[in-house]
Design an enzyme around this catalytic site. Structure first.
Site, mmCIF file in Angstrom:
data_model
loop_
_atom_site.group_PDB
_atom_site.id
_atom_site.type_symbol
_atom_site.label_atom_id
_atom_site.label_comp_id
_atom_site.label_asym_id
_atom_site.label_seq_id
_atom_site.Cartn_x
_atom_site.Cartn_y
_atom_site.Cartn_z
ATOM 1 N N ARG A 1 0.867 -1.197 0.000
ATOM 2 C CA ARG A 1 0.000 0.000 0.000
ATOM 3 C C ARG A 1 0.893 1.233 0.000
ATOM 4 N NH1 ARG A 1 -4.984 -2.462 1.271
ATOM 5 N NH2 ARG A 1 -5.994 -1.007 -0.111
ATOM 6 N N ASP B 1 -3.634 -0.683 -7.492
ATOM 7 C CA ASP B 1 -4.112 -1.280 -6.251
ATOM 8 C C ASP B 1 -5.550 -1.805 -6.432
ATOM 9 O OD1 ASP B 1 -5.082 -1.766 -3.687
ATOM 10 O OD2 ASP B 1 -3.908 -0.165 -2.793
ATOM 11 N N GLN C 1 -0.377 2.836 -5.980
ATOM 12 C CA GLN C 1 -1.786 3.226 -5.917
ATOM 13 C C GLN C 1 -2.563 2.956 -7.195
ATOM 14 O OE1 GLN C 1 -1.662 7.199 -4.354
ATOM 15 N NE2 GLN C 1 -2.729 6.604 -2.494
ATOM 16 N N TYR D 1 -1.940 -1.953 7.237
ATOM 17 C CA TYR D 1 -2.992 -2.910 7.596
ATOM 18 C C TYR D 1 -3.121 -3.048 9.105
ATOM 19 C CZ TYR D 1 -3.129 -4.618 2.799
ATOM 20 O OH TYR D 1 -3.277 -4.722 1.462
ATOM 21 N N SER E 1 -7.981 -1.480 -3.383
ATOM 22 C CA SER E 1 -8.578 -0.147 -3.235
ATOM 23 C C SER E 1 -9.668 0.079 -4.273
ATOM 24 C CB SER E 1 -7.521 0.941 -3.405
ATOM 25 O OG SER E 1 -6.666 0.953 -2.305
HETATM 26 P P1 NAD Z 1 -8.746 -3.787 5.086
HETATM 27 O O1 NAD Z 1 -9.761 -4.050 4.019
HETATM 28 O O2 NAD Z 1 -7.664 -4.776 5.321
HETATM 29 O O3 NAD Z 1 -9.520 -3.567 6.492
HETATM 30 C C1 NAD Z 1 -10.590 -2.653 6.586
HETATM 31 C C2 NAD Z 1 -10.452 -1.825 7.838
HETATM 32 O O4 NAD Z 1 -10.779 -2.610 8.988
HETATM 33 C C3 NAD Z 1 -9.052 -1.267 8.100
HETATM 34 O O5 NAD Z 1 -9.118 0.137 8.169
HETATM 35 C C4 NAD Z 1 -8.663 -1.898 9.432
HETATM 36 O O6 NAD Z 1 -7.857 -1.049 10.221
HETATM 37 C C5 NAD Z 1 -10.030 -2.117 10.054
HETATM 38 N N1 NAD Z 1 -10.068 -3.042 11.205
HETATM 39 C C6 NAD Z 1 -9.415 -4.213 11.396
HETATM 40 N N2 NAD Z 1 -9.727 -4.739 12.595
HETATM 41 C C7 NAD Z 1 -10.627 -3.888 13.182
HETATM 42 C C8 NAD Z 1 -11.337 -3.890 14.415
HETATM 43 N N3 NAD Z 1 -11.174 -4.852 15.303
HETATM 44 N N4 NAD Z 1 -12.162 -2.852 14.651
HETATM 45 C C9 NAD Z 1 -12.313 -1.843 13.769
HETATM 46 N N5 NAD Z 1 -11.691 -1.802 12.582
HETATM 47 C C10 NAD Z 1 -10.853 -2.805 12.298
HETATM 48 O O7 NAD Z 1 -8.090 -2.351 4.880
HETATM 49 P P2 NAD Z 1 -8.001 -1.466 3.562
HETATM 50 O O8 NAD Z 1 -9.262 -0.775 3.303
HETATM 51 O O9 NAD Z 1 -7.455 -2.305 2.495
HETATM 52 O O10 NAD Z 1 -6.953 -0.368 4.019
HETATM 53 C C11 NAD Z 1 -5.782 -0.735 4.723
HETATM 54 C C12 NAD Z 1 -4.847 0.440 4.842
HETATM 55 O O11 NAD Z 1 -4.178 0.718 3.646
HETATM 56 C C13 NAD Z 1 -5.469 1.733 5.275
HETATM 57 O O12 NAD Z 1 -4.568 2.322 6.180
HETATM 58 C C14 NAD Z 1 -5.529 2.540 4.020
HETATM 59 O O13 NAD Z 1 -5.559 3.928 4.289
HETATM 60 C C15 NAD Z 1 -4.238 2.107 3.402
HETATM 61 N N6 NAD Z 1 -4.210 2.287 1.960
HETATM 62 C C16 NAD Z 1 -3.085 2.853 1.410
HETATM 63 C C17 NAD Z 1 -3.001 2.989 0.043
HETATM 64 C C18 NAD Z 1 -1.785 3.585 -0.572
HETATM 65 O O14 NAD Z 1 -1.108 4.376 0.057
HETATM 66 N N7 NAD Z 1 -1.461 3.190 -1.784
HETATM 67 C C19 NAD Z 1 -4.026 2.558 -0.756
HETATM 68 C C20 NAD Z 1 -5.150 2.002 -0.174
HETATM 69 C C21 NAD Z 1 -5.215 1.846 1.193
#
Ligand code: NAD
Length: 372
Positions: free
Chosen positions: A119, A127, A124, A230, A130
């Site tokens: 990530r 991804d 991006q 994550y 996303s």
């Molecule tokens: P994901 O689908 O793996 O999980 C969804 C969400 O559930 C996450 O925000 C996680 O923190 C949350 N979660 C896990 N356990 C939990 C609990 N017990 N209670 C409440 N929430 C809980 O995550 P995602 O949507 O794929 O995103 C993961 C990370 O990657 C985020 O920080 C996002 O901002 C980041 N991200 C970065 C990029 C980039 O920079 N290229 C792109 C996309 C996402």
């Protein structure tokens, strides 16, 4: 290269790994593209548009028997049997499923699981998690509106005032943030919870209220920071405090959308059955984590059920319900990934030192490279 785009065979999978737009770019770059007849039909991309983009329309055999095969989902045994050893496969290949990876390796493939990309800013544009989770978060809210027997926005009418819906979103990653934005656009009052401290600012910037579960120890704070963006499984002490707060917020809520996931593990349980029983009749829970065991143990994959007057929506693969846009974004992700592994002469030439390429490479020449 000879590039093949087979029709997806998994039941309910309406997406396609290349659209006429991306096929045109592949053809312009000098590749020969075979598209299985009907590959884009469910996503509303007609065969004629692929032909106009320069593809050859073929049967499944010819599309699968290509040097480079672009898929949405991991090929099943019948598809693998039609692929040639040494071929390169790109798709969402379930990198945490070791049996699945072994099957790809057994077919002699070199395979890239696009979900495994880091990530990072550079990753991006390719991804897939996303691009697809964004659509899932939007669709989850629209599904909630469908099963909820009331309005989302506050409305003052001559016949009286209707209250705004109260929406609770658990998990504020990509899907959760899009769900917050969508519910807010519809006029709902939104609260959200996440383990990661960075989520607070993102929730608030979208007009949501952050459900704060303060960290009581350094260990809790450190684990909550996660790894690589994550979440990690939180200590039981924090989970117990979160559960109490979530139960209280759910009792006040009309809609709960859960999206909480931890890579490679079952989804954390966030809504206990007694919380569901305490919710108001007519409330709706949409469990986006249902395929990974669910954030609510009562939700059933692929089904919409009612318990104690609460509708639990366990529909899976929400991006496939928006197949045209989901395919358009996915196909562009695929094209961006290909730029990393195909050189200027159009040859497959993966660089040895690229972090994105190496993270996604799960099988090479029939060997599994990743311990799931
Ligand atoms: P994901 O689908 O793996 O999980 C969804 C969400 O559930 C996450 O925000 C996680 O923190 C949350 N979660 C896990 N356990 C939990 C609990 N017990 N209670 C409440 N929430 C809980 O995550 P995602 O949507 O794929 O995103 C993961 C990370 O990657 C985020 O920080 C996002 O901002 C980041 N991200 C970065 C990029 C980039 O920079 N290229 C792109 C996309 C996402």
């Amino acid at each position: 290269m000879q590039v093949g785009i087979p029709r997806e065979t998994l039941p309910g999978e309406t997406r396609v790994a290349a659209t006429p737009e991306t096929v045109k770019k592949l053809v312009q770059a000098g590749h020969r593209v075979r598209v299985e007849r009907g590959a884009g039909t469910a996503a509303r991309y007609p065969d004629a548009d692929y032909e106009r983009a320069g593809a050859e329309l073929t049967d499944a055999q010819a599309a699968l028997d290509s040097e480079l095969v672009l898929k949405v989902r991991r090929p099943d045994a019948a598809e693998l049997a039609r692929m040639k050893p040494g071929a390169v496969l790109l798709g969402m290949l379930d990198p945490f499923d070791s049996d699945g990876l072994a099957a790809l390796a057994g077919a002699g493939l070199t395979a890239f699981a696009l979900e495994a990309a880091p990530r990072t800013t550079r990753a991006q544009s390719l991804d897939v998690l996303s691009s697809q989770a964004n659509l899932a978060g939007y669709k989850a809210v629209l599904l909630a509106t469908q099963y909820y027997g009331r309005m989302f926005p506050m409305m003052m009418t001559a016949a009286g005032t209707l209250k705004a819906a109260r929406v609770v979103i658990l998990g504020a990653g990509v899907a959760g943030l899009q769900a917050i934005a969508t519910a807010r656009r519809l006029g709902a009052v939104v609260e959200a919870s996440d383990v990661r401290p960075a989520a607070r600012e993102q929730v608030e910037s979208l007009g949501g209220k952050f459900i704060d579960v303060p960290y009581e120890t350094d260990e809790e704070r450190e684990i909550a920071e996660g790894v690589g963006g994550y979440a990690r499984p939180m200590p039981a002490t924090w989970m117990a405090r979160q559960a109490a707060l979530v139960a209280e917020r759910c009792r006040q809520a009309d809609i709960v959308i859960t999206t909480a996931l931890i890579p490679g593990r079952p989804a954390p349980t966030l809504i206990q059955p007694d919380t569901v029983a305490a919710m108001r009749p007519g409330s709706v829970i949409v469990d986006l984590a249902v395929e990974r065991g669910g954030n609510c143990p009562l939700s059933v994959p692929g089904e919409v059920i009612e318990r104690d007057g609460v509708t639990l929506v366990g529909l899976t693969n929400l991006p496939a319900l928006l197949a045209t846009d989901a395919s358009a974004l996915y196909a562009r992700n695929v094209l961006d990934f290909l730029k990393l592994v195909i050189d200027a002469e159009g040859r497959y030439a993966p660089p040895a030192d690229d972090d994105i390429v190496n993270a996604c490479l799960v099988c090479k020449d029939g060997q599994v490279l990743r311990s799931a």
